[in-house]
Design an enzyme around this catalytic site. Structure first.
Site, PDB file in Angstrom:
ATOM      1  N   CYS A   1       0.880  -1.167   0.000  1.00 22.66           N
ATOM      2  CA  CYS A   1       0.000   0.000   0.000  1.00 22.66           C
ATOM      3  C   CYS A   1       0.916   1.215   0.000  1.00 22.66           C
ATOM      4  O   CYS A   1       2.001   1.165  -0.556  1.00 22.66           O
ATOM      5  CB  CYS A   1      -0.962  -0.026   1.194  1.00 22.66           C
ATOM      6  SG  CYS A   1      -0.146  -0.010   2.795  1.00 22.66           S
ATOM      7  N   LEU A   2       0.508   2.293   0.634  1.00 25.26           N
ATOM      8  CA  LEU A   2       1.353   3.490   0.649  1.00 25.26           C
ATOM      9  C   LEU A   2       2.551   3.305   1.580  1.00 25.26           C
ATOM     10  O   LEU A   2       3.678   3.564   1.206  1.00 25.26           O
ATOM     11  CB  LEU A   2       0.536   4.720   1.054  1.00 25.26           C
ATOM     12  CG  LEU A   2       1.293   6.049   1.012  1.00 25.26           C
ATOM     13  CD1 LEU A   2       1.722   6.393  -0.410  1.00 25.26           C
ATOM     14  CD2 LEU A   2       0.438   7.164   1.581  1.00 25.26           C
TER      15      LEU A   2
END
Length: 105
Positions: A66-67
């Site tokens: 993800c981020l």
């Protein structure tokens, strides 16, 4: 133990370079993905993952990102609970990847 391991950006890059067989899944939102993703990744937003698990090959190692690593660790725990045996979380997410100047497409 959560049933999954972590992989560093360098280790993931090495897996790509060796053309190792694995599935890479980006669990970020569509808006985040529009800014770029790691080459070869499949986009499945975290909230849609439960409905998409049947499409994922259980025989291949599975890498989520993800981020920064928070949502992907949830995805990893979920996949491990679904019987996936080789599950990895990209430490630092795509931020860690980009910080090493690795390519984003």
């Amino acid at each position: 133990m959560y049933g999954f391991k972590e992989v560093t950006a360098e280790q993931l890059k090495e897996m790509q370079e060796k053309a190792q067989a694995f599935t890479l899944i980006d669990v970020r939102s569509p808006a985040e993905v529009a800014r770029g993703m790691i080459s070869g990744a499949k986009h499945i937003p975290l909230h849609l993952l439960p409905m998409s698990m049947a499409e994922i090959d259980k025989e291949k190692p599975l890498v989520f990102y993800c981020l920064s690593g928070g949502r992907s660790s949830q995805a990893c725990a979920f996949a491990a609970a679904q019987g996936f045996s080789e599950v990895y979380n990209l430490r630092g997410g795509i931020s860690g990847w980009a910080n090493r100047s690795f390519p984003i497409v």
